[in-house]
Design a protein around this motif. Structure first.
Motif, PDB file in Angstrom:
ATOM      1  N   VAL A 152       0.830  -1.203   0.000  1.00 27.86           N
ATOM      2  CA  VAL A 152       0.000   0.000   0.000  1.00 27.86           C
ATOM      3  C   VAL A 152       0.865   1.253   0.000  1.00 27.86           C
ATOM      4  O   VAL A 152       0.647   2.194  -0.769  1.00 27.86           O
ATOM      5  CB  VAL A 152      -0.956  -0.007   1.210  1.00 27.86           C
ATOM      6  CG1 VAL A 152      -1.788   1.274   1.251  1.00 27.86           C
ATOM      7  CG2 VAL A 152      -1.852  -1.227   1.167  1.00 27.86           C
ATOM      8  N   GLU A 153       1.846   1.279   0.852  1.00 27.24           N
ATOM      9  CA  GLU A 153       2.759   2.430   0.944  1.00 27.24           C
ATOM     10  C   GLU A 153       4.157   1.909   1.222  1.00 27.24           C
ATOM     11  O   GLU A 153       4.521   1.646   2.361  1.00 27.24           O
ATOM     12  CB  GLU A 153       2.323   3.402   2.039  1.00 27.24           C
ATOM     13  CG  GLU A 153       3.131   4.689   2.039  1.00 27.24           C
ATOM     14  CD  GLU A 153       2.653   5.694   3.077  1.00 27.24           C
ATOM     15  OE1 GLU A 153       3.260   6.769   3.151  1.00 27.24           O
ATOM     16  OE2 GLU A 153       1.704   5.381   3.800  1.00 27.24           O
ATOM     17  N   ALA A 154       4.912   1.760   0.135  1.00 29.08           N
ATOM     18  CA  ALA A 154       6.299   1.289   0.240  1.00 29.08           C
ATOM     19  C   ALA A 154       7.093   1.885  -0.913  1.00 29.08           C
ATOM     20  O   ALA A 154       7.466   1.182  -1.855  1.00 29.08           O
ATOM     21  CB  ALA A 154       6.357  -0.234   0.224  1.00 29.08           C
ATOM     22  N   PRO A 155       7.354   3.220  -0.872  1.00 31.89           N
ATOM     23  CA  PRO A 155       8.089   3.865  -1.976  1.00 31.89           C
ATOM     24  C   PRO A 155       9.455   3.194  -2.190  1.00 31.89           C
ATOM     25  O   PRO A 155      10.136   2.830  -1.231  1.00 31.89           O
ATOM     26  CB  PRO A 155       8.253   5.311  -1.505  1.00 31.89           C
ATOM     27  CG  PRO A 155       7.177   5.508  -0.489  1.00 31.89           C
ATOM     28  CD  PRO A 155       6.991   4.189   0.172  1.00 31.89           C
ATOM     29  N   GLN A 158      13.460   6.211  -0.645  1.00 32.62           N
ATOM     30  CA  GLN A 158      13.094   6.940   0.558  1.00 32.62           C
ATOM     31  C   GLN A 158      14.322   7.684   1.080  1.00 32.62           C
ATOM     32  O   GLN A 158      15.458   7.216   0.931  1.00 32.62           O
ATOM     33  CB  GLN A 158      12.517   5.991   1.614  1.00 32.62           C
ATOM     34  CG  GLN A 158      11.254   5.274   1.132  1.00 32.62           C
ATOM     35  CD  GLN A 158      10.568   4.496   2.217  1.00 32.62           C
ATOM     36  OE1 GLN A 158      10.528   4.937   3.381  1.00 32.62           O
ATOM     37  NE2 GLN A 158      10.016   3.334   1.867  1.00 32.62           N
ATOM     38  N   LYS A 169       9.140   3.150   5.316  1.00 30.07           N
ATOM     39  CA  LYS A 169       7.741   2.722   5.210  1.00 30.07           C
ATOM     40  C   LYS A 169       7.603   1.504   4.309  1.00 30.07           C
ATOM     41  O   LYS A 169       8.130   1.474   3.192  1.00 30.07           O
ATOM     42  CB  LYS A 169       6.887   3.861   4.673  1.00 30.07           C
ATOM     43  CG  LYS A 169       6.738   5.014   5.655  1.00 30.07           C
ATOM     44  CD  LYS A 169       5.786   6.058   5.138  1.00 30.07           C
ATOM     45  CE  LYS A 169       5.614   7.186   6.169  1.00 30.07           C
ATOM     46  NZ  LYS A 169       4.699   8.228   5.696  1.00 30.07           N
ATOM     47  N   CYS A 170       6.862   0.510   4.830  1.00 29.73           N
ATOM     48  CA  CYS A 170       6.472  -0.660   4.038  1.00 29.73           C
ATOM     49  C   CYS A 170       5.133  -1.146   4.613  1.00 29.73           C
ATOM     50  O   CYS A 170       5.083  -2.040   5.466  1.00 29.73           O
ATOM     51  CB  CYS A 170       7.545  -1.741   4.095  1.00 29.73           C
ATOM     52  SG  CYS A 170       7.206  -3.139   3.010  1.00 29.73           S
ATOM     53  N   ASN A 201       3.790  -0.491  10.144  1.00 30.10           N
ATOM     54  CA  ASN A 201       4.091   0.471   9.083  1.00 30.10           C
ATOM     55  C   ASN A 201       5.536   0.529   8.631  1.00 30.10           C
ATOM     56  O   ASN A 201       5.889   1.376   7.838  1.00 30.10           O
ATOM     57  CB  ASN A 201       3.660   1.872   9.512  1.00 30.10           C
ATOM     58  CG  ASN A 201       4.394   2.341  10.758  1.00 30.10           C
ATOM     59  OD1 ASN A 201       5.022   1.550  11.432  1.00 30.10           O
ATOM     60  ND2 ASN A 201       4.299   3.625  11.039  1.00 30.10           N
TER      61      ASN A 201
END
Length: 750
Positions: A152-155, A158, A169-170, A201
């Motif tokens: 969902v949120e793992a750029p 970073q 974030k992962c 998170n």
């Protein structure tokens, strides 16, 4: 935690494999039973669902098709074949755009239930129903849905900031909920003093440093389904920019300068320059160039107004920092006013030099006949002279004033104004003119002016005076005007009196020159004298005689007050001739060597001499006759030495000793001797060691073209006796002798 997760995954996979093997065994038993039953008894009517599984697990968003066929002896007796959902509602849509729809088989009896994109609420038991003759048939299948692992949120990139705590974030979604595993560079990461693995998170990195750069792998695992997905996350630690301290910069007006602003930071910052006075962005300003990647500010054609404070801005994604630097614009000095000064002797005067520049220049003076400039204040060697300075900082101007009291004539002349600051030095010349009454100090002892026959006498009157003097001439206390005997050329600042005496003795006398200006009067007297030819010479005697030459010693007439002698002339003739009209002449410049050449050996000559000046030739004076000697061998040569000492017997020429600067050779040099009437053909050189007779050399000939000879292969620290003779067709001259000591050889011990 990683070890527990691995153990759990392995146990679960083994259990699932065991269950699958059990199911396969059961299926095989059922299949064998069904085959056996079909062989031993009549086929039983049923509905068959493909795929032949009691439960199908599918991820949300996936698609699936369930085919229901009757398994009967007479398919034509099958009616009302349909599918029902978990709520027992008949599914009758045939619209392919619908999420659930049915499709009848075209070649055989059967109906297909199609899910184009499963949703989470579509899970449950789906039943296929039909009527066969009088019987009701049904068969069911269970559809289980699950959510796939989703990051969902793992750029993938970073950027933590150095010195701070940061969460990589992962955030992962999935149903069932996955568990997260972390590693870096294939090394597992667990919670410790540096890292905290967060359940929800991401990964917490404490007190981030640049060493935390790298690629981190976030792995999500669903234990129930065996799903596993990974995401590589590149972590680049960012460092806020920091500008290195800058010293003030000094630049010169009109030139080009480069000012460098240097900052550290990660990623490297970009730069901006602002002039604080008007908040001007120099990236878009004329004459300026800003290199945003290096921080360099290029200033072209620097102007006076560019002086001031400048701000360097360094910025990267982390932070924006600023630093101020002072730029001092220096202006080369320029002298804009220097006025020449005129003042009378014994008065006081000032010469002022005005200049500008940044900083205001120091202004001094230097007199052209001196090397050093005047010092500020009173001069140590002349208290009449004072140098004053004034500075005007706001205007960038400075004045230098040289004050001279009790002016003297020596103060007259060129004065150099020197304006100097740290940028450059400017120069300009001014003049102090000291006015004074006429004077003949430098011309009071002028020699007389000579005149003879009808030649006019030219008398020059040149007084020194500022302003220029007016000149008149007097003769016997009477002012001279132009007439037959006098002509005046010029009356200021120089005057010439042309006297035409016409051999009248009264005009050979003194004349008075009178010079006048506003400061006074001065006079001087100049004598016009009558000139005559030289008197007869006092003496002429033969000083040196050879077979073909005579060198004379000549003394002119004594106590002769007249024009200087220009030349001496000799007339000579052999004794067989009796008339001087047949004589030969030779003239020398006065004071030159009086050498008469090309005479005949053993011939007797008569001689007479006379002197000449600008008036003419004087009377001849006869001298005694001379008989030339016969031809003979040359005169003895004269050996040239740079130094000589006398040993025990100083009367013997061969005892003259000179020292050679070399240990193995010596250059013998000599002057050309008189040839005594027969040309010299060559020179003869002999030498030997004084205590080494075995080293005696043979006689060596040297060409007459040379007056030197190099003696080689000599022994060190040895005295050599050298003889030199000149040779002509008649014979050898007497030997010139010298002793030479060669230099020592020094052994250097290391």
């Amino acid at each position: 935690m990683q070890r527990e997760l691995n153990t759990y995954l392995l146990t679960n996979l083994l259990s699932q494999n065991k269950q699958r093997r059990q199911i396969n065994i059961e299926k095989e038993i059922i299949l064998i039973s069904c085959v056996f039953f079909s062989v031993t008894s009549a086929r039983e009517a049923s509905l068959e669902i493909q795929p032949n599984q009691k439960t199908i697990s599918k991820e949300v968003g996936g698609s699936v098709a369930l085919t229901c066929r009757p398994n009967v002896e007479n398919p034509s007796l099958v009616t009302e074949l349909e599918w029902r959902d978990p709520k027992n509602r008949k599914i009758d849509s045939t619209n392919r755009a619908s999420p659930i729809y049915i499709q009848n088989l075209s070649e055989e009896k059967g109906v297909v239930l199609i899910f184009s994109s499963l949703t989470g609420n579509q899970g449950g038991i789906y039943t296929c129903r039909a009527s066969y003759a009088t019987d009701s048939l049904s068969s069911s299948i269970n559809i289980e849905t699950y959510d796939d692992i989703k990051f969902v949120e793992a750029p993938e990139n970073q950027y933590p900031i150095v010195g701070n705590d940061y969460i990589v974030k992962c955030i992962v979604n999935g149903n069932p909920t996955p568990i997260i595993d972390w590693n870096k560079n294939d090394q597992s990461i667990t919670t410790n003093d540096k890292y905290v693995v967060l359940a929800s998170n991401g990964l917490l990195i404490k007190n981030v440093s640049e060493a935390d750069d790298g690629v981190y792998k976030c792995t999500a695992v669903v234990l129930n389904t065996g799903q596993i997905k990974s995401r590589n996350i590149k972590v680049e630690v960012q460092v806020p920019p920091k500008i290195k301290p800058m010293d003030s910069v000094t630049i010169i007006e009109g030139e080009t300068a480069s000012i460098k602003c240097t900052a550290t930071g990660k990623p490297p910052p970009e730069y901006q320059w602002i002039k604080l006075k008007n908040r001007e962005d120099l990236a878009v300003a004329d004459r300026f160039e800003v290199r945003k990647n290096t921080g360099e500010l290029i200033m072209n054609k620097i102007e006076f107004a560019d002086d001031g404070d400048y701000k360097c801005i360094a910025e990267n994604p982390v932070e924006r920092v600023e630093a101020v630097v002072r730029i001092n614009v220096l202006v080369k000095p320029k002298i804009y006013e220097l006025t020449n000064v005129t003042a009378p002797v014994k008065s006081e005067t000032k010469i002022i030099c005005k200049a500008y520049g940044r900083p205001p220049p120091k202004v001094v003076f230097r007199k052209f006949n001196k090397l050093d400039p005047f010092r500020v204040g009173q001069q140590l060697d002349d208290n009449r002279i004072i140098l004053e300075q004034q500075f005007f900082e706001e205007k960038g101007e400075a004045y230098g004033t040289l004050i001279i009291s009790n002016l003297s004539r020596s103060d007259d002349g060129l004065y150099e104004c020197i304006a100097e600051n740290t940028a450059d030095t400017a120069y300009k010349n001014g003049h102090i003119t000291v006015e004074f009454p006429p004077t003949f100090e430098r011309t009071k002892d002028l020699p007389p002016v000579w005149s003879w026959e009808n030649k006019p006498g030219n008398l020059t009157c040149l007084p020194e005076a500022i302003p220029n003097a007016t000149i008149i001439w007097r003769y016997g206390n009477i002012e001279i005007t132009d007439n037959t005997n006098f002509q005046i050329i010029g009356k200021s600042p120089v005057s010439f009196l042309i006297v035409k005496p016409y051999n009248q003795r009264q005009f050979y006398t003194q004349y008075e020159c009178i010079a006048t200006n506003k400061y006074g009067v001065a006079n001087t007297k100049i004598e016009l004298k009558h000139a005559e030819a030289p008197r007869a010479i006092s003496q002429a005697r033969a000083e040196t005689i050879t077979a073909t030459t005579i060198k004379w010693s000549i003394i002119p007439a004594s106590h002769f007050d007249g024009l200087p002698i220009r030349s001496i002339t000799v007339q000579y003739l052999p004794s067989v001739q009796i008339s001087w009209d047949l004589s030969r002449n030779h003239t020398w410049s006065y004071g030159a060597p009086y050498i008469l050449e090309n005479l005949v050996p053993e011939e007797t000559y008569h001689f007479r001499f006379a002197a000449r000046n600008d008036v003419g030739m004087g009377m001849y004076r006869n001298v005694e006759s001379i008989t030339m000697p016969r031809r003979s061998e040359p005169a003895e040569p004269r050996i040239l030495t740079t130094q000589s000492t006398k040993e025990e017997n100083t009367s013997n020429r061969e005892d003259i000793v000179t020292t050679s600067p070399y240990a193995d050779h010596f250059e013998l040099r000599w002057s050309v001797p008189n040839d005594n009437g027969d040309p010299i053909q060559h020179y003869l050189v002999m030498f030997n060691g004084e205590w080494r007779d075995k080293d005696c050399s043979e006689q060596i000939q040297q060409s007459v073209r040379y007056t030197s000879y190099q003696l080689e292969k000599l022994l060190p620290d040895t005295v050599y006796k050298i003889e030199l003779r000149a040779h002509n067709a008649i014979g050898d001259s007497s030997p010139a002798q010298i002793k030479v000591r060669t230099a020592r050889v020094f052994n250097i011990i290391f």
